[in-house]
Write a protein that holds these residues in place. Structure first.
Motif, PDB file in Angstrom:
ATOM      1  N   GLY A 136      61.116  58.243  43.604  1.00 18.90           N
ATOM      2  CA  GLY A 136      62.550  58.002  43.786  1.00 18.90           C
ATOM      3  C   GLY A 136      62.966  57.783  45.224  1.00 18.90           C
ATOM      4  O   GLY A 136      64.122  57.462  45.493  1.00 18.90           O
ATOM      5  N   VAL A 137      62.029  57.960  46.165  1.00 20.75           N
ATOM      6  CA  VAL A 137      62.317  57.746  47.591  1.00 20.75           C
ATOM      7  C   VAL A 137      61.688  56.429  48.011  1.00 20.75           C
ATOM      8  O   VAL A 137      60.544  56.126  47.651  1.00 20.75           O
ATOM      9  CB  VAL A 137      61.767  58.898  48.444  1.00 20.75           C
ATOM     10  CG1 VAL A 137      62.017  58.635  49.929  1.00 20.75           C
ATOM     11  CG2 VAL A 137      62.390  60.218  48.022  1.00 20.75           C
ATOM     12  N   GLN A 138      62.407  55.646  48.787  1.00 26.28           N
ATOM     13  CA  GLN A 138      61.904  54.340  49.198  1.00 26.28           C
ATOM     14  C   GLN A 138      62.749  53.790  50.333  1.00 26.28           C
ATOM     15  O   GLN A 138      63.859  54.266  50.588  1.00 26.28           O
ATOM     16  CB  GLN A 138      61.936  53.360  48.017  1.00 26.28           C
ATOM     17  CG  GLN A 138      63.318  53.189  47.422  1.00 26.28           C
ATOM     18  CD  GLN A 138      63.311  52.414  46.114  1.00 26.28           C
ATOM     19  OE1 GLN A 138      62.272  52.058  45.592  1.00 26.28           O
ATOM     20  NE2 GLN A 138      64.495  52.134  45.581  1.00 26.28           N
ATOM     21  N   VAL A 139      62.212  52.793  51.015  1.00 23.62           N
ATOM     22  CA  VAL A 139      62.970  52.039  52.017  1.00 23.62           C
ATOM     23  C   VAL A 139      63.349  50.729  51.336  1.00 23.62           C
ATOM     24  O   VAL A 139      62.530  49.831  51.172  1.00 23.62           O
ATOM     25  CB  VAL A 139      62.139  51.780  53.284  1.00 23.62           C
ATOM     26  CG1 VAL A 139      63.016  51.090  54.340  1.00 23.62           C
ATOM     27  CG2 VAL A 139      61.566  53.079  53.833  1.00 23.62           C
ATOM     28  N   ALA A 140      64.595  50.630  50.912  1.00 21.23           N
ATOM     29  CA  ALA A 140      65.048  49.513  50.088  1.00 21.23           C
ATOM     30  C   ALA A 140      65.205  48.238  50.917  1.00 21.23           C
ATOM     31  O   ALA A 140      65.245  48.277  52.156  1.00 21.23           O
ATOM     32  CB  ALA A 140      66.378  49.869  49.423  1.00 21.23           C
ATOM     33  N   PRO A 141      65.281  47.081  50.240  1.00 21.49           N
ATOM     34  CA  PRO A 141      65.531  45.819  50.956  1.00 21.49           C
ATOM     35  C   PRO A 141      66.781  45.916  51.826  1.00 21.49           C
ATOM     36  O   PRO A 141      67.804  46.465  51.404  1.00 21.49           O
ATOM     37  CB  PRO A 141      65.715  44.812  49.816  1.00 21.49           C
ATOM     38  CG  PRO A 141      64.903  45.370  48.691  1.00 21.49           C
ATOM     39  CD  PRO A 141      65.073  46.856  48.792  1.00 21.49           C
ATOM     40  N   GLY A 142      66.677  45.395  53.040  1.00 19.14           N
ATOM     41  CA  GLY A 142      67.802  45.454  53.969  1.00 19.14           C
ATOM     42  C   GLY A 142      67.853  46.745  54.774  1.00 19.14           C
ATOM     43  O   GLY A 142      68.726  46.910  55.623  1.00 19.14           O
ATOM     44  N   GLN A 143      66.909  47.669  54.543  1.00 20.88           N
ATOM     45  CA  GLN A 143      66.869  48.929  55.268  1.00 20.88           C
ATOM     46  C   GLN A 143      65.610  49.004  56.130  1.00 20.88           C
ATOM     47  O   GLN A 143      64.691  48.195  55.988  1.00 20.88           O
ATOM     48  CB  GLN A 143      66.883  50.114  54.293  1.00 20.88           C
ATOM     49  CG  GLN A 143      68.117  50.204  53.423  1.00 20.88           C
ATOM     50  CD  GLN A 143      68.061  51.379  52.461  1.00 20.88           C
ATOM     51  OE1 GLN A 143      67.033  52.034  52.290  1.00 20.88           O
ATOM     52  NE2 GLN A 143      69.189  51.665  51.817  1.00 20.88           N
ATOM     53  N   PHE A 144      65.574  49.980  57.042  1.00 20.30           N
ATOM     54  CA  PHE A 144      64.365  50.235  57.813  1.00 20.30           C
ATOM     55  C   PHE A 144      64.204  51.742  57.961  1.00 20.30           C
ATOM     56  O   PHE A 144      65.149  52.510  57.786  1.00 20.30           O
ATOM     57  CB  PHE A 144      64.406  49.546  59.189  1.00 20.30           C
ATOM     58  CG  PHE A 144      65.356  50.186  60.166  1.00 20.30           C
ATOM     59  CD1 PHE A 144      64.928  51.201  61.021  1.00 20.30           C
ATOM     60  CD2 PHE A 144      66.681  49.780  60.234  1.00 20.30           C
ATOM     61  CE1 PHE A 144      65.813  51.790  61.920  1.00 20.30           C
ATOM     62  CE2 PHE A 144      67.570  50.360  61.124  1.00 20.30           C
ATOM     63  CZ  PHE A 144      67.134  51.372  61.973  1.00 20.30           C
ATOM     64  N   GLN A 145      62.989  52.154  58.278  1.00 19.93           N
ATOM     65  CA  GLN A 145      62.688  53.567  58.487  1.00 19.93           C
ATOM     66  C   GLN A 145      61.876  53.715  59.755  1.00 19.93           C
ATOM     67  O   GLN A 145      61.041  52.863  60.068  1.00 19.93           O
ATOM     68  CB  GLN A 145      61.912  54.132  57.296  1.00 19.93           C
ATOM     69  CG  GLN A 145      61.508  55.590  57.428  1.00 19.93           C
ATOM     70  CD  GLN A 145      62.707  56.526  57.467  1.00 19.93           C
ATOM     71  OE1 GLN A 145      63.574  56.474  56.600  1.00 19.93           O
ATOM     72  NE2 GLN A 145      62.769  57.359  58.486  1.00 19.93           N
ATOM     73  N   GLN A 146      62.109  54.790  60.491  1.00 18.97           N
ATOM     74  CA  GLN A 146      61.330  55.074  61.685  1.00 18.97           C
ATOM     75  C   GLN A 146      60.317  56.170  61.387  1.00 18.97           C
ATOM     76  O   GLN A 146      60.667  57.233  60.862  1.00 18.97           O
ATOM     77  CB  GLN A 146      62.247  55.483  62.840  1.00 18.97           C
ATOM     78  CG  GLN A 146      63.130  54.347  63.345  1.00 18.97           C
ATOM     79  CD  GLN A 146      63.993  54.761  64.522  1.00 18.97           C
ATOM     80  OE1 GLN A 146      64.437  55.903  64.607  1.00 18.97           O
ATOM     81  NE2 GLN A 146      64.231  53.836  65.436  1.00 18.97           N
ATOM     82  N   PHE A 147      59.064  55.904  61.718  1.00 20.07           N
ATOM     83  CA  PHE A 147      57.969  56.851  61.531  1.00 20.07           C
ATOM     84  C   PHE A 147      57.484  57.253  62.921  1.00 20.07           C
ATOM     85  O   PHE A 147      57.049  56.399  63.703  1.00 20.07           O
ATOM     86  CB  PHE A 147      56.845  56.204  60.715  1.00 20.07           C
ATOM     87  CG  PHE A 147      57.270  55.775  59.331  1.00 20.07           C
ATOM     88  CD1 PHE A 147      57.086  56.603  58.234  1.00 20.07           C
ATOM     89  CD2 PHE A 147      57.860  54.531  59.135  1.00 20.07           C
ATOM     90  CE1 PHE A 147      57.476  56.212  56.964  1.00 20.07           C
ATOM     91  CE2 PHE A 147      58.258  54.125  57.857  1.00 20.07           C
ATOM     92  CZ  PHE A 147      58.072  54.966  56.769  1.00 20.07           C
ATOM     93  N   VAL A 148      57.552  58.540  63.229  1.00 25.74           N
ATOM     94  CA  VAL A 148      57.356  59.008  64.602  1.00 25.74           C
ATOM     95  C   VAL A 148      56.135  59.911  64.703  1.00 25.74           C
ATOM     96  O   VAL A 148      55.933  60.814  63.874  1.00 25.74           O
ATOM     97  CB  VAL A 148      58.607  59.769  65.090  1.00 25.74           C
ATOM     98  CG1 VAL A 148      58.427  60.197  66.552  1.00 25.74           C
ATOM     99  CG2 VAL A 148      59.853  58.898  64.941  1.00 25.74           C
ATOM    100  N   ILE A 149      55.320  59.655  65.732  1.00 21.48           N
ATOM    101  CA  ILE A 149      54.186  60.529  66.046  1.00 21.48           C
ATOM    102  C   ILE A 149      54.177  60.835  67.541  1.00 21.48           C
ATOM    103  O   ILE A 149      54.752  60.099  68.346  1.00 21.48           O
ATOM    104  CB  ILE A 149      52.835  59.900  65.642  1.00 21.48           C
ATOM    105  CG1 ILE A 149      52.565  58.625  66.464  1.00 21.48           C
ATOM    106  CG2 ILE A 149      52.781  59.618  64.149  1.00 21.48           C
ATOM    107  CD1 ILE A 149      51.154  58.057  66.259  1.00 21.48           C
ATOM    108  N   SER A 150      53.524  61.936  67.880  1.00 23.29           N
ATOM    109  CA  SER A 150      53.232  62.253  69.275  1.00 23.29           C
ATOM    110  C   SER A 150      51.728  62.155  69.415  1.00 23.29           C
ATOM    111  O   SER A 150      50.981  62.774  68.640  1.00 23.29           O
ATOM    112  CB  SER A 150      53.711  63.662  69.618  1.00 23.29           C
ATOM    113  OG  SER A 150      53.296  64.021  70.942  1.00 23.29           O
ATOM    114  N   ALA A 151      51.258  61.348  70.353  1.00 22.57           N
ATOM    115  CA  ALA A 151      49.826  61.075  70.451  1.00 22.57           C
ATOM    116  C   ALA A 151      49.347  61.149  71.895  1.00 22.57           C
ATOM    117  O   ALA A 151      50.078  60.818  72.833  1.00 22.57           O
ATOM    118  CB  ALA A 151      49.512  59.698  69.867  1.00 22.57           C
TER     119      ALA A 151
END
Length: 265
Positions: A136-151
């Protein structure tokens, strides 16, 4: 002499002329709308790439890297993301920022060839980070998501390429794994890259690029490249030109048809 038939024929010709004129304007209007839509959509399509920010870092630093992932599909949503980490110049430590509704896994494996460093020999390292959306969770069309790491620590090398694999709800996988050449000509699916000792390609550097130091923690999204912007501008101009031509044709047809009808009378 009865003029009723002549008047009837005139009314029929007038009605036909109006109908033809309406159709002409309708076709021209549709063409204009399509052309304008193309002009407006082209810049958006050209800039909808997976990017990492900042795209520069200093050797030995531990930057916070933000992967900005837009959903380009018009009918499917992003449900999974994989980021490949370098193995020839491995990162000793990788941590992630939790995202509500997403599970995250840092995959660590033994290196095919151990790496000697000032701190000793490295035999295993993080090789992949995987984010998976819950049901039920998703990044729908027209949306964006930020995925963050410390490396880190960032290796003392020219650059590190971080290929990204974007999974859609319809089973499609888009691999952002193509290297950007030194010329700066952007490939179709450019791989996010962090430049260390090397300077970013001409079309990849921008005023928004931030050099990450050991204390840098603020993410910065990478700007769209001038190469992509040039393509977008070209498509936009082409779309506007198409709309203008359609309007000229419509005006010419609309002004010519009444004269033809008058001659027939």
């Amino acid at each position: 002499m009865n003029s009723t038939p002549a008047r009837t024929h005139a009314r029929i010709r007038t009605a036909r002329t109006r109908t033809a004129r309406t159709r002409t304007w309708g076709i021209a209007g549709a063409a204009s709308i399509a052309a304008i839509a193309l002009a407006l959509a082209s810049p958006l399509a050209a800039s909808a790439h997976v990017t990492v920010g900042p795209n520069q870092a200093a050797p030995g630093s531990y930057p916070t890297l933000t992967f900005k992932v837009p959903t380009e599909s018009a009918s499917a949503s992003t449900v999974k993301l994989e980021v490949d980490l370098p193995t020839s110049t491995p990162l000793g430590s990788v941590a992630y920022q939790p995202i509500a509704g997403w599970s995250t896994q840092v995959v660590t494996e033994k290196l095919a060839t151990p790496i000697k460093t000032d701190d000793g020999t490295v035999t295993e390292a993080p090789v992949k980070v995987i984010w998976t959306a819950a049901s039920g969770v998703q990044v729908a069309p027209g949306q964006f998501q930020q995925f963050v790491i410390s490396a880190g620590a960032i290796p003392d090398t020219g650059s590190i390429v971080l290929p990204v694999h974007q999974y859609y709800s319809d089973g499609t996988v888009v691999n952002w794994d193509q290297k950007t050449p030194a010329s700066g000509a952007e490939p179709e699916h450019p791989a996010p890259t962090v430049y260390i000792n090397d300077a970013p390609p001409a079309a990849d550097g921008s005023a928004s690029s931030v050099l990450a130091t050991s204390g840098a923690t603020s993410p910065s999204s990478a700007a769209a490249s001038p190469g992509a912007a040039a393509v977008a501008i070209g498509l936009g101009i082409g779309g506007l030109a198409l709309g203008a031509i359609a309007l000229v044709v419509a005006v010419f047809a609309a002004t010519r048809r009444p004269r033809t009808a008058q001659k027939e009378q």
